[in-house]
Design a protein around this motif. Structure first.
Motif, mmCIF file in Angstrom:
data_model
loop_
_atom_site.group_PDB
_atom_site.id
_atom_site.type_symbol
_atom_site.label_atom_id
_atom_site.label_comp_id
_atom_site.label_asym_id
_atom_site.label_seq_id
_atom_site.Cartn_x
_atom_site.Cartn_y
_atom_site.Cartn_z
ATOM 1 N N TYR A 1 47.539 23.167 64.131
ATOM 2 C CA TYR A 1 48.560 24.222 64.154
ATOM 3 C C TYR A 1 48.591 24.851 65.539
ATOM 4 N N GLU A 2 49.794 25.059 66.083
ATOM 5 C CA GLU A 2 49.941 25.671 67.410
ATOM 6 C C GLU A 2 51.203 26.535 67.419
ATOM 7 N N THR A 3 51.056 27.809 67.812
ATOM 8 C CA THR A 3 52.197 28.731 67.867
ATOM 9 C C THR A 3 52.353 29.262 69.282
ATOM 10 N N ILE B 1 48.707 15.284 61.293
ATOM 11 C CA ILE B 1 49.924 16.091 61.169
ATOM 12 C C ILE B 1 49.807 17.240 62.148
ATOM 13 N N ARG B 2 50.923 17.558 62.811
ATOM 14 C CA ARG B 2 50.918 18.634 63.799
ATOM 15 C C ARG B 2 52.057 19.606 63.512
ATOM 16 N N LEU B 3 51.718 20.899 63.433
ATOM 17 C CA LEU B 3 52.726 21.954 63.313
ATOM 18 C C LEU B 3 52.793 22.685 64.651
ATOM 19 N N LEU B 4 53.974 22.734 65.252
ATOM 20 C CA LEU B 4 54.168 23.391 66.548
ATOM 21 C C LEU B 4 55.327 24.378 66.439
ATOM 22 N N HIS C 1 56.812 30.404 53.825
ATOM 23 C CA HIS C 1 55.543 29.767 53.416
ATOM 24 C C HIS C 1 55.837 28.553 52.539
ATOM 25 N N ILE C 2 56.758 28.706 51.573
ATOM 26 C CA ILE C 2 57.123 27.599 50.696
ATOM 27 C C ILE C 2 57.705 26.450 51.507
ATOM 28 N N LEU C 3 58.585 26.767 52.454
ATOM 29 C CA LEU C 3 59.223 25.734 53.264
ATOM 30 C C LEU C 3 58.194 24.938 54.059
ATOM 31 N N LEU C 4 57.309 25.647 54.771
ATOM 32 C CA LEU C 4 56.323 24.962 55.609
ATOM 33 C C LEU C 4 55.341 24.153 54.758
ATOM 34 N N VAL C 5 54.911 24.719 53.640
ATOM 35 C CA VAL C 5 53.980 23.995 52.762
ATOM 36 C C VAL C 5 54.647 22.726 52.234
ATOM 37 N N ASN C 6 55.910 22.809 51.844
ATOM 38 C CA ASN C 6 56.614 21.636 51.342
ATOM 39 C C ASN C 6 56.759 20.562 52.406
ATOM 40 N N VAL D 1 50.951 31.011 59.654
ATOM 41 C CA VAL D 1 50.331 29.697 59.816
ATOM 42 C C VAL D 1 48.957 29.657 59.150
ATOM 43 N N GLN D 2 48.203 30.740 59.258
ATOM 44 C CA GLN D 2 46.881 30.790 58.625
ATOM 45 C C GLN D 2 46.995 30.648 57.109
#
Length: 441
Positions: free
Chosen positions: A321-323, A356-359, A336-341, A301-302
């Motif tokens: 970002y939250e894990t 935008i929120r990534l969980l 990394h490519i998938l999340l960035v896209n 995530v970083q």
């Protein structure tokens, strides 16, 4: 089949009873030991008790210690005790065998007593002579009966063949018509017998062939559409590149005009380069099996945050970002490519001040990654096509941003290679949620 079934039943019974006797033997021996009796005396005393009980059930018991026989009620003192019955089994191991004592057949199960008495081996033999004798008589009777039926079957065969050949001819005719491309042909089904079932099976096969041919035609159409879209995507920037190059070459322009034309040429070249790289990535993923490793979610995530922070700051978009789980089995670069896209697409859907929120969370004992935005959202019709190559919800925005409509297609391929499910939910004006579910972790 009868013999195998009966022997299998006897083997199962022998295994169960051996386990029961060994467990009971150990418990009783432990009780005697607590009352002050020695282990050897307890073994002998219990053996007599068990012998009296199981002797009436056509069962032979034997006890050995460290490979030396101690007690046995094998009939006949001169009978050689099976060598494998004397050796100490490993913990939990039981040996299954077929033995013969004084013209009688036995199924034998040998195994060590539970700890701490595992130096003692208990052998259990169950008499199956009656089963083998009954099997011999049955096979003899079946042979005689079979001979009597042979004559009758020979006569019946003529009648059956006459009935069989007619539907076979129908099947042959239908097969030839299908081979000629007439996939809609079917056989008329009459009755409920085996021939009718065969006709139904043939009709089902013909239906499946017709369905698969339709799928092949659809796949060919999709490939042609892909080629057409690719040609269109390449033609647009190439036309612009050629036009601006000609613009620079043939007409005297100011440095500002040349700089503008050069920048446009470079922009369109980057778009072509982006299309080529995306297509190469998808081709590589389809042809090779990726190597999965345990990746720390915080580190992943970083790196994603670092890659997108500058663009997010420029667009005034807030990303959180939250894990909630520590590791993920994946290919770190592809993930990394998938999340960035996915986040990049979310940023394109958001205006200035968007969120935008990534969980990364656990859902029904499965690892799930959500990417949620408060952008313009999509209709259900658009959601159906967003992972198709070269599809753009907003074509004008995608072209101006350098997109080629391949990002989500690549994401879908990466998810498939990770045996994960990538899904989207959205409503116009309500934002979009991308959900990545890892089904094998």
């Amino acid at each position: 089949m009868t013999l195998k079934s009966n022997l299998a039943s006897s083997r199962d019974r022998s295994l169960r009873e051996h386990y029961f006797i060994a467990s009971s033997y150990a418990k009783d021996l432990n009780a005697l030991q607590k009352r002050g009796a020695s282990v050897d005396k307890g073994i002998e005393s219990l053996y007599r008790s068990y012998f009296d009980f199981y002797n009436k059930q056509r069962v032979i018991l034997a006890v050995s210690k460290n490979g030396h026989p101690l007690y046995t009620d094998v009939p006949g003192a001169s009978v050689a005790f099976p060598a494998h019955s004397l050796r100490i089994s490993k913990a939990g191991e039981r040996l299954l065998s077929l033995e013969k004592f004084e013209d009688k057949d036995y199924i034998g199960v040998t195994g060590a007593l539970p700890a701490p008495y595992d130096t003692y081996t208990l052998a259990y033999y169950y008499d199956v002579s009656d089963i083998l004798s009954a099997w011999s008589k049955m096979t003899f009777m079946l042979f005689l009966i079979g001979m009597l039926f042979c004559g009758l079957l020979a006569v019946c065969l003529l009648l059956v063949l006459n009935r069989v050949f007619k539907p076979l001819q129908l099947i042959s005719d239908a097969s030839r018509s299908i081979a000629q491309g007439q996939y809609e042909n079917r056989i008329e089904v009459k009755g409920e017998d085996e021939l009718a079932e065969m006709a139904r099976s043939f009709n089902h096969m013909a239906k499946e062939i017709q369905r698969q041919m339709q799928q092949l035609a659809q796949a060919a159409e999709q490939k042609q559409q892909f080629a057409d879209n690719l040609a269109h995507e390449l033609r647009t920037p190439l036309t612009a590149i050629y036009g601006y190059a000609e613009y620079i070459q043939k007409v005297v322009r100011t440095e500002e005009d040349k700089l503008f034309a050069t920048n446009y040429i470079m922009s369109e070249s980057r778009r072509l380069q982006n299309i080529a790289y995306r297509l190469l990535d998808m081709a590589t993923l389809r042809g090779n099996k990726i190597e999965l490793n345990l990746v720390h979610m915080r580190k992943l995530v970083q790196e994603v945050e670092l890659a997108l922070s500058m663009k997010a700051e420029e667009l005034a978009i807030r990303i959180t970002y939250e894990t909630r789980f520590e590791t993920l089995l994946c290919d770190a670069d592809l993930m990394h490519i998938l999340l960035v896209n996915l986040i990049d697409n979310a940023m394109k859907a958001c205006g200035p001040g968007g969120e935008i929120r990534l969980l990364a969370d656990l859902e029904n004992e499965q690892k799930v990654i959500y990417i949620e935005d408060n952008g313009k959202g999509m209709t259900q019709e658009q959601l159906i096509h967003i992972t198709e190559a070269f599809y753009r919800v907003d074509p004008s925005r995608s072209r101006s941003g350098g997109g080629a409509g391949l990002g989500l297609t690549l994401c879908k391929q990466i998810a498939i290679n990770h045996e994960a499910d990538l899904s989207f939910s959205s409503e116009p004006g309500q934002g979009t949620i991308a959900k990545l579910t890892f089904t094998t972790q």
